[in-house]
Motif scaffolding. Structure first.
Motif, PDB file in Angstrom:
ATOM      1  N   ALA A  68      34.359  57.288  33.931  1.00 24.89           N
ATOM      2  CA  ALA A  68      35.016  57.007  35.183  1.00 24.89           C
ATOM      3  C   ALA A  68      35.474  54.700  34.593  1.00 24.89           C
ATOM      4  N   LEU A  69      34.666  54.797  33.702  1.00 29.67           N
ATOM      5  CA  LEU A  69      35.389  53.039  33.452  1.00 29.67           C
ATOM      6  C   LEU A  69      36.728  53.610  32.592  1.00 29.67           C
ATOM      7  N   LEU A  92      40.344  50.498  33.825  1.00 30.16           N
ATOM      8  CA  LEU A  92      40.289  50.396  32.437  1.00 30.16           C
ATOM      9  C   LEU A  92      42.239  50.787  32.288  1.00 30.16           C
ATOM     10  N   GLU A  93      42.225  52.409  32.177  1.00 26.49           N
ATOM     11  CA  GLU A  93      43.617  51.964  31.406  1.00 26.49           C
ATOM     12  C   GLU A  93      45.135  51.656  33.002  1.00 26.49           C
ATOM     13  N   ARG A  94      44.021  52.613  34.190  1.00 25.22           N
ATOM     14  CA  ARG A  94      45.425  52.411  35.001  1.00 25.22           C
ATOM     15  C   ARG A  94      45.030  50.851  35.512  1.00 25.22           C
ATOM     16  N   TRP A  95      44.493  50.419  35.157  1.00 23.45           N
ATOM     17  CA  TRP A  95      44.453  48.271  35.944  1.00 23.45           C
ATOM     18  C   TRP A  95      45.467  48.593  34.705  1.00 23.45           C
ATOM     19  N   ARG A 114      35.371  46.487  38.533  1.00 20.60           N
ATOM     20  CA  ARG A 114      36.452  45.613  39.320  1.00 20.60           C
ATOM     21  C   ARG A 114      37.194  44.592  39.565  1.00 20.60           C
ATOM     22  N   GLU A 115      35.304  43.963  40.268  1.00 17.41           N
ATOM     23  CA  GLU A 115      35.268  42.575  40.558  1.00 17.41           C
ATOM     24  C   GLU A 115      35.817  42.064  39.644  1.00 17.41           C
ATOM     25  N   ALA A 116      35.452  41.646  38.811  1.00 18.71           N
ATOM     26  CA  ALA A 116      35.684  41.017  37.462  1.00 18.71           C
ATOM     27  C   ALA A 116      37.208  41.235  37.383  1.00 18.71           C
ATOM     28  N   LEU A 117      37.760  42.560  36.628  1.00 26.11           N
ATOM     29  CA  LEU A 117      39.443  42.290  36.423  1.00 26.11           C
ATOM     30  C   LEU A 117      40.630  42.374  37.580  1.00 26.11           C
ATOM     31  N   ALA A 118      39.600  41.955  39.279  1.00 25.56           N
ATOM     32  CA  ALA A 118      40.701  41.568  40.084  1.00 25.56           C
ATOM     33  C   ALA A 118      40.599  40.147  39.757  1.00 25.56           C
ATOM     34  N   ASN A 119      39.057  39.356  38.790  1.00 31.30           N
ATOM     35  CA  ASN A 119      39.176  38.144  39.005  1.00 31.30           C
ATOM     36  C   ASN A 119      40.581  38.114  38.147  1.00 31.30           C
ATOM     37  N   VAL A 120      40.498  38.196  36.990  1.00 32.73           N
ATOM     38  CA  VAL A 120      41.210  38.287  36.091  1.00 32.73           C
ATOM     39  C   VAL A 120      42.709  38.157  35.959  1.00 32.73           C
ATOM     40  N   SER A 123      38.260  42.631  27.743  1.00 36.06           N
ATOM     41  CA  SER A 123      38.228  42.977  26.314  1.00 36.06           C
ATOM     42  C   SER A 123      36.826  43.107  26.833  1.00 36.06           C
ATOM     43  N   VAL A 124      36.704  44.275  27.353  1.00 33.49           N
ATOM     44  CA  VAL A 124      34.841  45.444  27.805  1.00 33.49           C
ATOM     45  C   VAL A 124      34.192  45.928  27.160  1.00 33.49           C
TER      46      VAL A 124
END
Length: 137
Positions: A17-18, A22-25, A56-62, A72-73
């Motif tokens: 799922a990650l 991550l790829e789609r984002w 999801r929220e962390a990436l939305a904030n980025v 980096s994850v």
């Protein structure tokens, strides 16, 4: 295949799922994702949901606030629990920032019995770290 409220297909492991998210984002935003580590073992579904909600929220904030070129994850699972680190190379902040997104991430981890911190570095990005000890929910 059935998908739940945070977009996890029923048969997917946390790592799958990650990786998919991550790829789609990255493709959608144009922000590079460096995947340092993904879990080699699976976790309970409630932990998967909590981690994915926080990611999801962390990436939305980025995407909305950081101006980052790279994120980096690392998400690892050991005998005693799960650890997550998400760092970006964006502009960071001179002072700690609070808001709805940070509250959502902390709540997601708290719901699984974990803790989450957000550290801001002026001109040096943001790092989100979280840990979910097993058996503490």
């Amino acid at each position: 295949m059935v998908t739940d409220e945070v977009g996890v297909e029923a048969a997917q492991t946390l790592a799958q799922a990650l990786a998919t998210h991550l790829e789609r984002w990255s493709e959608r935003t144009g922000i590079k994702v460096e995947t340092w580590a993904l879990p080699t073992t699976d976790v309970e579904s409630y932990i998967t949901r909590s981690v994915l909600a926080a990611v999801r929220e962390a990436l939305a904030n980025v995407e909305r606030h950081s101006g980052a070129e790279t994120v980096s994850v690392a998400v690892t699972v050991g005998a005693t629990g799960l650890r997550m680190t998400i760092s970006d190379d964006g502009m960071g902040s001179d002072a700690p920032v609070e808001g709805r997104g940070i509250d959502l991430m902390r709540t997601a981890f708290a719901n699984a019995g974990g803790d989450l911190d957000v550290n801001f570095v002026p001109g040096g990005g943001v790092t989100v770290t979280g840990a979910i000890p097993f058996g503490r929910r």
